[in-house]
Structures are given as C-alpha cells and as structure tokens.
Design an enzyme around this catalytic site. Sequence first.
Site, PDB file in Angstrom:
ATOM      1  N   HIS A 125       0.812  -1.209   0.000  1.00  0.00           N
ATOM      2  CA  HIS A 125       0.000   0.000   0.000  1.00  0.00           C
ATOM      3  C   HIS A 125       0.850   1.264   0.000  1.00  0.00           C
ATOM      4  CE1 HIS A 125      -4.258  -1.485   0.840  1.00  0.00           C
ATOM      5  NE2 HIS A 125      -3.524  -2.565   0.592  1.00  0.00           N
ATOM      6  N   HIS A 246      -0.678 -13.061  -1.070  1.00  0.00           N
ATOM      7  CA  HIS A 246      -1.927 -13.367  -0.372  1.00  0.00           C
ATOM      8  C   HIS A 246      -1.935 -14.777   0.211  1.00  0.00           C
ATOM      9  CE1 HIS A 246      -4.495 -10.062  -2.539  1.00  0.00           C
ATOM     10  NE2 HIS A 246      -3.625  -9.583  -1.666  1.00  0.00           N
TER      11      HIS A 246
END
Length: 329
Positions: A125, A246
């Site tokens: 991010h 992930h």
Amino acid sequence: MELTNIPHLASSSNFFFSSCSRCSCRGRRTEKAVIAVSVAGIRCGADSACSEITEQQNLDSLPGSKNSRCYRRRDFAAAALIPFLLPRVDMASAAESYDASIIQNGARNVLSKVKAAGVLRLVFHDAGTFDVAEKSGGMNGSIIYEVDRPENAGLSKSLKILQKAKEGIDQIQKVSWADLIAVAGAEAVALCGGPEIPVRLGRLDSSIADPVGKLPEETLDAVALKTSFRNKGFSTQEMVVLSGAHTIGGKGFGNPNVFDNSYFKVLLEKPRPTSSGMPIGLPTDWALTEDDECLRWINIYAEDQAKFFADFQDAYTKLVNSGASWRTA
C-alpha cells in the site's frame, strides 16, 4: 545521515611541517603550502639541506636556487605517496555504510507470523501508489499520512507495530519509514518460510500523502488489473507473482502463517472454494484465473514453488524500489 569515522586530512592555512626519517629538524615553510610525509625506511634526499633550514629559508624562496629545486622534488615525492599511505575511502559506500542488520533485528523483534501479513500489506500500500507516467507515489513512507483512507483500513495496527521498532532503531541510527517498511516486509516473508530478500537501503521519506486513487480496487477484472500494474511499471508476470503474497494472512489460501505456493494451487480449484462458509480471497485474486496470460503463470507457480520464490524476490525488490528517492553521499 551523518557519517562518522571517515578519515580526512586536516589542513593549515599557513604552513605544514616537513620531516624526514633521518632528521629531527623541522622547517617552517612560508608562502608555500607543503604536504609532508615521514615514512620509515624512506631517506631524505637532501640531508645537508635539513641541517641548514633556518639559514637557507630565504634562499629556498628563490625559484632558481638549488635548495628550492631540492625541496620541490621532496614535496612532490611526499605528496605522491599520500594516496598509498592514507586509508582509502569510498564515498559512495560511506553514504550507505550504516548497519542494515540493526534495521533487520529491530523489525524481527516486533514481528510474529500472525503480524506478518499486515506488515507485508503495508509494503504494497505504500509502494502501490507509484505512477510511471506521473512520476508520483511509490516507496516513500507516505503511508503514515494515508491510514485513514478506506483502502488502508486496518493498517494503523501494523504501523504501530513498526513504530516500536523505529523508536529503538533511531536510538542507534536513524531509519526512514520507507526503508523500515521495505525491510520489515522482507523479514515478514522470511519469517513465514518464504525467500530471503536483500533490501537496498537509503530511501528518503515523503513529507506529504501520495495522490488518492492509485491503488487497484478489489473489484477490478483481469484486463483492468493488468492496466493498473502496467501503469506502475510491472508486467503481467510480476503482477501474478506479487499477488502470491496473499498466501499468508486470513484470506484462506492454505496455512495463513506459511509463505508457500498454496495461493496458486487454490486458484486452480474450480469452482471458487470457500472456507468456513466465507469466500476465499478477493475478487481480484479470482479475476486472474479468467485471463489466459495470468492463468499460464498461475499454473507455473502452482507446480514450481522454487520458481515462485525466485520470481517473487525479484518482483518484491522492484516493488520496494519503485518511485523511491535515495540519499546521496
């Protein structure tokens, strides 16, 4: 960063002392700066002049005098020896000479496998705002100003974890948020059994937030995802391998505390599986399976974990260097 213990020459604006190994005399040279070096085993080529320095000072200043020529030869020889006698300093290396292990250890002290996924998400991010065309965003620590944005929900917890590490590290040597987050993400991967990823240091922090709307949304299809990553300078292959992050966390791809290639194996299961009644992963994860190019890489990484690790290491390095501004010597 302040550099310490860098060897340097201390100069005098008026004069230097000249000496030789066989003579104990010192001559004050006026109107002419002389760099002198005394080396064991090197004999002065003008011993007779050394015993008469005081009387010959005026003669020395005459351009055509024999003693002047003698001193010039000695001065030149002495100056020529300096590069061999002084420690060699590489200023480019000195600019990044602070201890990387201090940052690594600081990150390890606050990390755990349960916290690893959140810290790794910080990396994505912070760096994921990079835009090649606009030359904005990237790995610059601006995430500390952006935690209130909806797409960054929950990241304040991970920042608080790294804040503890930063406080300890800063007492020893200053570290930027960008460097700390990049290193902590790599340590999170390794802690969960993933590849060891060396991280270059020296990033500068931004003092403002990055532009909004630069992170890919969770509802994008494969075509839009590929466009988004291409705008950040990443290929389809790099996008797929980075998505493999992930595999850790609470998204349901295998053991949440183990970094492996389970992510790709689960993506190949049809129809989309569920875990405890909840869908596994994000819509963007499954969108990859609907694109032939993406699906080809999913199959490769599902079959070869070693290749996944190697390619992830390369893509992660590129990610944490994207848009970074670097310290200079």
